[in-house]
Motif scaffolding. Structure first.
Motif, PDB file in Angstrom:
ATOM      1  N   GLN A 103      -0.176 -31.011  32.157  1.00 48.82           N
ATOM      2  CA  GLN A 103      -0.804 -31.311  33.445  1.00 48.82           C
ATOM      3  C   GLN A 103      -1.743 -30.176  33.866  1.00 48.82           C
ATOM      4  OE1 GLN A 103       2.564 -32.116  35.962  1.00 48.82           O
ATOM      5  NE2 GLN A 103       2.560 -34.302  35.473  1.00 48.82           N
ATOM      6  N   ASP A 104      -1.351 -28.926  33.611  1.00 48.18           N
ATOM      7  CA  ASP A 104      -2.225 -27.792  33.918  1.00 48.18           C
ATOM      8  C   ASP A 104      -3.509 -27.852  33.098  1.00 48.18           C
ATOM      9  OD1 ASP A 104      -0.407 -26.821  35.744  1.00 48.18           O
ATOM     10  OD2 ASP A 104       0.454 -25.317  34.374  1.00 48.18           O
ATOM     11  N   MET A 105      -3.382 -28.198  31.810  1.00 45.90           N
ATOM     12  CA  MET A 105      -4.567 -28.292  30.951  1.00 45.90           C
ATOM     13  C   MET A 105      -5.496 -29.395  31.432  1.00 45.90           C
ATOM     14  SD  MET A 105      -2.854 -27.470  27.181  1.00 45.90           S
ATOM     15  CE  MET A 105      -3.585 -28.875  26.480  1.00 45.90           C
ATOM     16  N   VAL A 106      -4.932 -30.523  31.850  1.00 47.88           N
ATOM     17  CA  VAL A 106      -5.745 -31.639  32.348  1.00 47.88           C
ATOM     18  C   VAL A 106      -6.472 -31.221  33.629  1.00 47.88           C
ATOM     19  CG1 VAL A 106      -5.615 -33.946  33.376  1.00 47.88           C
ATOM     20  CG2 VAL A 106      -4.381 -33.449  31.263  1.00 47.88           C
ATOM     21  N   GLN A 107      -5.763 -30.538  34.513  1.00 45.44           N
ATOM     22  CA  GLN A 107      -6.370 -30.086  35.764  1.00 45.44           C
ATOM     23  C   GLN A 107      -7.481 -29.077  35.484  1.00 45.44           C
ATOM     24  OE1 GLN A 107      -5.641 -31.435  38.710  1.00 45.44           O
ATOM     25  NE2 GLN A 107      -7.236 -30.228  39.641  1.00 45.44           N
ATOM     26  N   GLN A 108      -7.240 -28.183  34.543  1.00 46.42           N
ATOM     27  CA  GLN A 108      -8.241 -27.181  34.191  1.00 46.42           C
ATOM     28  C   GLN A 108      -9.484 -27.858  33.614  1.00 46.42           C
ATOM     29  OE1 GLN A 108      -6.865 -24.397  31.279  1.00 46.42           O
ATOM     30  NE2 GLN A 108      -8.400 -22.860  31.820  1.00 46.42           N
ATOM     31  N   ALA A 109      -9.292 -28.877  32.772  1.00 45.49           N
ATOM     32  CA  ALA A 109     -10.429 -29.605  32.201  1.00 45.49           C
ATOM     33  C   ALA A 109     -11.225 -30.301  33.301  1.00 45.49           C
ATOM     34  CB  ALA A 109      -9.932 -30.619  31.174  1.00 45.49           C
ATOM     35  N   LYS A 110     -10.545 -30.881  34.277  1.00 44.37           N
ATOM     36  CA  LYS A 110     -11.241 -31.535  35.396  1.00 44.37           C
ATOM     37  C   LYS A 110     -12.047 -30.509  36.192  1.00 44.37           C
ATOM     38  CE  LYS A 110      -8.140 -35.451  36.183  1.00 44.37           C
ATOM     39  NZ  LYS A 110      -7.185 -36.059  37.117  1.00 44.37           N
ATOM     40  N   ASN A 111     -11.433 -29.357  36.437  1.00 40.95           N
ATOM     41  CA  ASN A 111     -12.134 -28.308  37.187  1.00 40.95           C
ATOM     42  C   ASN A 111     -13.362 -27.832  36.423  1.00 40.95           C
ATOM     43  OD1 ASN A 111     -10.233 -28.472  39.206  1.00 40.95           O
ATOM     44  ND2 ASN A 111      -9.044 -26.703  38.506  1.00 40.95           N
ATOM     45  N   GLU A 112     -13.254 -27.684  35.095  1.00 43.11           N
ATOM     46  CA  GLU A 112     -14.400 -27.261  34.287  1.00 43.11           C
ATOM     47  C   GLU A 112     -15.504 -28.309  34.333  1.00 43.11           C
ATOM     48  OE1 GLU A 112     -12.879 -26.454  30.391  1.00 43.11           O
ATOM     49  OE2 GLU A 112     -11.892 -24.587  31.020  1.00 43.11           O
ATOM     50  N   GLU A 113     -15.129 -29.589  34.285  1.00 40.13           N
ATOM     51  CA  GLU A 113     -16.125 -30.657  34.366  1.00 40.13           C
ATOM     52  C   GLU A 113     -16.850 -30.622  35.710  1.00 40.13           C
ATOM     53  OE1 GLU A 113     -14.354 -34.433  33.540  1.00 40.13           O
ATOM     54  OE2 GLU A 113     -13.782 -33.858  31.501  1.00 40.13           O
ATOM     55  N   LYS A 114     -16.089 -30.393  36.779  1.00 38.32           N
ATOM     56  CA  LYS A 114     -16.703 -30.297  38.109  1.00 38.32           C
ATOM     57  C   LYS A 114     -17.669 -29.128  38.172  1.00 38.32           C
ATOM     58  CE  LYS A 114     -13.570 -32.238  41.562  1.00 38.32           C
ATOM     59  NZ  LYS A 114     -12.651 -31.911  42.647  1.00 38.32           N
ATOM     60  N   ALA A 115     -17.225 -27.973  37.654  1.00 43.05           N
ATOM     61  CA  ALA A 115     -18.074 -26.780  37.678  1.00 43.05           C
ATOM     62  C   ALA A 115     -19.343 -27.015  36.864  1.00 43.05           C
ATOM     63  CB  ALA A 115     -17.306 -25.574  37.138  1.00 43.05           C
ATOM     64  N   ALA A 116     -19.229 -27.667  35.714  1.00 41.47           N
ATOM     65  CA  ALA A 116     -20.400 -27.950  34.877  1.00 41.47           C
ATOM     66  C   ALA A 116     -21.345 -28.905  35.605  1.00 41.47           C
ATOM     67  CB  ALA A 116     -19.957 -28.548  33.549  1.00 41.47           C
ATOM     68  N   ALA A 117     -20.794 -29.909  36.277  1.00 42.08           N
ATOM     69  CA  ALA A 117     -21.634 -30.856  37.017  1.00 42.08           C
ATOM     70  C   ALA A 117     -22.362 -30.156  38.161  1.00 42.08           C
ATOM     71  CB  ALA A 117     -20.783 -32.006  37.546  1.00 42.08           C
ATOM     72  N   GLU A 118     -21.663 -29.275  38.870  1.00 44.21           N
ATOM     73  CA  GLU A 118     -22.305 -28.520  39.960  1.00 44.21           C
ATOM     74  C   GLU A 118     -23.399 -27.613  39.421  1.00 44.21           C
ATOM     75  OE1 GLU A 118     -19.945 -26.369  42.811  1.00 44.21           O
ATOM     76  OE2 GLU A 118     -18.499 -27.997  42.941  1.00 44.21           O
ATOM     77  N   LYS A 119     -23.132 -26.945  38.315  1.00 46.69           N
ATOM     78  CA  LYS A 119     -24.121 -26.042  37.719  1.00 46.69           C
ATOM     79  C   LYS A 119     -25.354 -26.828  37.304  1.00 46.69           C
ATOM     80  CE  LYS A 119     -24.444 -22.370  34.304  1.00 46.69           C
ATOM     81  NZ  LYS A 119     -23.771 -21.643  33.224  1.00 46.69           N
TER      82      LYS A 119
END
Length: 120
Positions: free
Chosen positions: A74-90
């Motif tokens: 679950q932590d890995m899934v959450q981290q992947a979602k956060n990375e996707e959000k950060a990439a989209a914002e960037k």
């Protein structure tokens, strides 16, 4: 009459038991069978409990390991979602910056043409 014979009188007013119950041979056999069944059932229950205990002692409980692994996934899934959000914002910021630069360049290109228009 029963009291004179030193028997206790027990029962309903119209139905009095004057003697103690004496089981017949069939009754004794039936009681023996019931006793054997009870002992067999107790032995079976004891064997089942012993088997369960043996299984429980020989094999480790993996529930806690599963819980740890589930939390890690679950932590890995959450981290992947956060990375996707950060990439989209960037990407959004880069697109906004590129658009802003193109607007500045367009404004610079238009500015000299106005000066040329003023000079003519």
């Amino acid at each position: 009459m029963a009291k004179r014979m030193k028997f206790s009188v027990v029962g309903l007013p119209h139905y009095t038991i004057w003697h103690l119950y004496e089981p017949s041979v069939d009754d004794i056999r039936h009681m023996e069978e019931m006793e054997k069944e009870r002992k067999a059932k107790e032995a079976e229950e004891e064997a089942r409990k012993e088997k369960e205990k043996k299984i429980k002692d020989n094999f480790d409980e993996k529930k806690s390991d599963w819980e740890k692994e589930k939390a890690a996934v679950q932590d890995m899934v959450q981290q992947a979602k956060n990375e996707e959000k950060a990439a989209a914002e960037k990407k959004k910021q880069q697109e906004a910056a590129a658009k802003e630069e193109s607007n500045k360049a367009a404004a610079r290109d238009e500015a000299p043409t106005k000066k040329e228009d003023d000079q003519s």
